[in-house]
Each structure stands twice: as C-alpha cells, then as structure tokens.
Design an enzyme around this catalytic site. Structure first.
Site, PDB file in Angstrom:
ATOM      1  N   PRO A  16     -10.817 -13.028 -14.879  1.00  0.00           N
ATOM      2  CA  PRO A  16     -12.095 -13.736 -15.035  1.00  0.00           C
ATOM      3  C   PRO A  16     -12.079 -14.561 -16.310  1.00  0.00           C
ATOM      4  O   PRO A  16     -11.767 -14.048 -17.383  1.00  0.00           O
ATOM      5  CB  PRO A  16     -13.114 -12.598 -15.108  1.00  0.00           C
ATOM      6  CG  PRO A  16     -12.336 -11.419 -15.612  1.00  0.00           C
ATOM      7  CD  PRO A  16     -10.946 -11.574 -15.067  1.00  0.00           C
ATOM      8  N   MET A  17     -12.403 -15.845 -16.187  1.00  0.00           N
ATOM      9  CA  MET A  17     -12.407 -16.741 -17.352  1.00  0.00           C
ATOM     10  C   MET A  17     -13.650 -17.618 -17.289  1.00  0.00           C
ATOM     11  O   MET A  17     -13.839 -18.371 -16.318  1.00  0.00           O
ATOM     12  CB  MET A  17     -11.144 -17.612 -17.369  1.00  0.00           C
ATOM     13  CG  MET A  17      -9.858 -16.853 -17.554  1.00  0.00           C
ATOM     14  SD  MET A  17      -8.372 -17.916 -17.462  1.00  0.00           S
ATOM     15  CE  MET A  17      -8.274 -18.185 -15.674  1.00  0.00           C
ATOM     16  N   CYS A 100     -14.068  -9.826 -23.335  1.00  0.00           N
ATOM     17  CA  CYS A 100     -14.279 -11.179 -23.855  1.00  0.00           C
ATOM     18  C   CYS A 100     -14.369 -11.153 -25.383  1.00  0.00           C
ATOM     19  O   CYS A 100     -15.170 -10.410 -25.956  1.00  0.00           O
ATOM     20  CB  CYS A 100     -15.559 -11.773 -23.281  1.00  0.00           C
ATOM     21  SG  CYS A 100     -15.893 -13.453 -23.881  1.00  0.00           S
ATOM     22  N   ASN A 201      -2.625  -7.265 -18.211  1.00  0.00           N
ATOM     23  CA  ASN A 201      -3.018  -8.657 -18.437  1.00  0.00           C
ATOM     24  C   ASN A 201      -2.502  -9.112 -19.801  1.00  0.00           C
ATOM     25  O   ASN A 201      -2.456  -8.335 -20.745  1.00  0.00           O
ATOM     26  CB  ASN A 201      -4.550  -8.742 -18.364  1.00  0.00           C
ATOM     27  CG  ASN A 201      -5.104 -10.120 -18.697  1.00  0.00           C
ATOM     28  OD1 ASN A 201      -6.061 -10.235 -19.453  1.00  0.00           O
ATOM     29  ND2 ASN A 201      -4.536 -11.161 -18.138  1.00  0.00           N
ATOM     30  N   ARG A 226      -4.751 -17.698 -18.221  1.00  0.00           N
ATOM     31  CA  ARG A 226      -4.517 -19.063 -18.706  1.00  0.00           C
ATOM     32  C   ARG A 226      -3.309 -19.736 -18.058  1.00  0.00           C
ATOM     33  O   ARG A 226      -3.313 -20.955 -17.848  1.00  0.00           O
ATOM     34  CB  ARG A 226      -4.330 -19.036 -20.225  1.00  0.00           C
ATOM     35  CG  ARG A 226      -5.614 -18.709 -20.994  1.00  0.00           C
ATOM     36  CD  ARG A 226      -5.344 -18.475 -22.470  1.00  0.00           C
ATOM     37  NE  ARG A 226      -4.533 -17.284 -22.685  1.00  0.00           N
ATOM     38  CZ  ARG A 226      -3.817 -17.045 -23.775  1.00  0.00           C
ATOM     39  NH1 ARG A 226      -3.799 -17.950 -24.750  1.00  0.00           N
ATOM     40  NH2 ARG A 226      -3.124 -15.933 -23.902  1.00  0.00           N
TER      41      ARG A 226
END
Length: 338
Positions: A16-17, A100, A201, A226
């Site tokens: 999730p970004m 985050c 991750n 990314r």
C-alpha cells in the site's frame, strides 16, 4: 497461495502506497502478476468518509477479489468503526497501517508511530478484530521506531494474540524512512516466533532479489512497492522466475507503450479529466525514468496543458524508442554518475 481464507495466484503482494496504489494501479498490478494488492490507506476519521479523496480510495468497482483495504488511525474505537464501514463497502480484508513513516501521519500517533506504544497497539488490534469477526485482519509494520528500539518481534506476538491473520514487515525502522538497505534478519526472527503468515517488504527490485529475500527470511511471500512504480510487469517477471528459475524475455517497447496508454486512460476515467491529467504525470515519469532521452521528454511533458497533448507526447516518445530499439534502452549507471 492460501492467504487468510483466500486462494491467491501467487505469494506476490503490492505494498500500500499513498498516492500510488489507487484502483487503476492495483488492477494493473494484478493483471501483470500480483497475487494481492492492498489499497492506499483510508482514514479512520468518519468526518472524512464523504470527502472526494476518501471516496476514491474506497472505490473498488470492478476490482479483482480479494479486496484488501488499509485503514490508518490511533484511536481504537475509531479504527473499529472504520473497519466496519469499509467491510460494509466491499472490503474483504482489513489491513492496519503501522508502517507509514510520513510526518503528518506519525505526528498524530498513527502509522509507524504506534510502534512506540505497544499497549495501544494491542488495544487497536483487539478493537478492530472484535469489530469484524468474520473478516480477516492483517497488519503492516516496520522493524521498530528506531535502531535502538527494534520491537517488531513484540508487535508480531501482540498481533497474533489479538487474532490478526497475517503480518507484513518493512525491513527498516521508522527513523530510517526509506534510506539505507533493508534488514531482513529481523523479519527472519519474527517468522520463527509466530504461526501466522509473514510477508517480507523492502528493497525487492528484481526476480533474484525476491528469491533471495524469501530464502533468507523464510517469509511466506514478498511485498513490492516502489520498484513497481512505472514497472508493473515486474510481478510477472518475479512470478515466472520463482516458478522456473529462468528469466522472461524483457518486455518490448511496443508492449510497454500499450500498457502505459491503457493505464493513462484508466486514470483519466477514474479521477476525471482534470485530476487524472495531473496524476498521470507522475506515472509517466516513473515509466520513463532512466530511459535514453527521457529527461528532456519529461521536462516538456510536464508543461503540456491538456490530456490530448499529454497522450500525444507519450505516443511520440515511445514511437521514437521503438524505432531505435526493440527493448527499452536505459542510461548506464556510469553515464548517470558522470
């Protein structure tokens, strides 16, 4: 892969970004080989449920199941309500954001800032799992708040005890942001301590790296963020390599051109012409980053005033690339450093 009650095509996850993993990007990554794509984080503040941004982030129309929605916040009651709200609106998995590192998120004690308060972590997880007993809950977090406080093992145990069904761990502390190299030893340690799936991750940029990370961590899957920006076909390359030990032939310029065009059309449709046109710029930049002649192209492209001109510029650039080479030609590291 069997994952929290769903059968996935493989063990490759889209991280999730915020501002990236919107519905068009998630759908594209799934089409290109990802087993599961987690949404951008959705606020737990009910006052914002009706905002345009939140409504877009909660839009899963036509999306391939399972639909995983990430929620963010620091209040157990609000997080529980957010979980119920998103399940009522189509979420099949609820993911909790404790990874985050953004200041605006951490300043309100959400995201990775929560790792500083293990008691609150437990309260949030208990509240969310209890609010949606028939929906699996997953958790994404980091190795710790800083290098002196790597408490991922403790957080993982708290999560398992609360009924969280799987965890994803970014191999950096919050204070590292995205700098330095991801550490996989902490992820490997966590894998030995809990009995729920662990997804690794951080810095997974190639098929070989995916294989390496799976081997050294013992993780059940890998999550890619990314590296997939502007390169969604990375998932099919990794999928093929993990299955066969061999590399797929590189994608041709003509195919990448078609992938990008379809992606842009989806963005224009999803966001509307005005916003879609602006969002498209960053994706075009990612698709063309490092390509021969791309710096001048991007500089000009970012000044164009309309969708029609934007699309024409993309077409012209990729036609030139195709005429010069069958496959994309990247500037060498030596040339970039010169």
């Amino acid at each position: 892969m069997d994952f929290v009650g769903f059968t996935l095509r493989n063990n490759l996850f889209v991280a999730p970004m915020a501002g990236v993993t919107d519905r068009p990007f998630r759908q594209l990554c799934k089409k290109m080989g990802a087993g599961l794509a987690v949404s951008e984080m959705v606020t737990s503040n009910s006052l914002l449920y009706g905002s345009a941004k939140t409504l877009r982030r909660a839009n899963h129309q036509g999306e391939v199941a399972p639909i995983s929605v990430q929620i963010a916040g620091a209040d157990p009651k609000m997080m529980a309500e957010a979980a119920r709200h998103n399940v009522d609106n189509g979420a099949q998995i609820i993911d909790i954001n404790m990874g985050c590192p953004a200041k605006k998120v951490c300043n309100v004690m959400a995201g990775s800032a929560l790792m500083q308060d293990e008691k609150l972590v437990g309260q949030i997880l208990d509240a969310v799992v209890g609010a949606i007993p028939d929906t699996p809950v997953t958790l994404k977090f980091r190795t710790g708040w800083n290098l002196a406080n790597r408490n991922a093992p403790t957080i993982a145990r708290i999560a398992e005890a609360a009924g969280v069904r799987a965890v994803a761990i970014h191999g950096r502390t919050r204070c590292q942001q995205y700098t330095g190299e991801a550490e996989y030893d902490t992820i490997a340690m966590v894998k030995t301590l809990i009995n729920i799936p662990v997804i690794a991750n951080g810095d997974i940029t190639s098929p070989e790296k995916a294989r390496h990370v799976l081997d050294v961590t013992g993780a059940d899957g890998v999550m890619i963020g990314r590296a997939a920006q502007g390169r969604p076909w990375l998932f099919r390359e990794i999928e093929h390599y993990l299955k066969t030990g061999e590399h797929l032939p590189p994608a041709k310029v003509t195919e990448i051109h078609e992938i990008l065009k379809a992606h842009l059309v989806d963005l224009y449709d999803f966001y509307g012409p005005e916003t879609g046109f602006k969002v498209a710029r960053k994706h075009i930049s990612w698709y063309t980053k490092g390509l021969v002649g791309s710096a001048a192209f991007r500089k000009e492209m970012n000044t164009l005033p309309s969708i029609e001109q934007q699309m024409q510029a993309v077409n012209d650039f990729f036609h030139q690339q195709a005429e010069a080479h069958e496959h994309l030609k990247y500037i060498s590291e030596e040339a970039l450093a010169a």
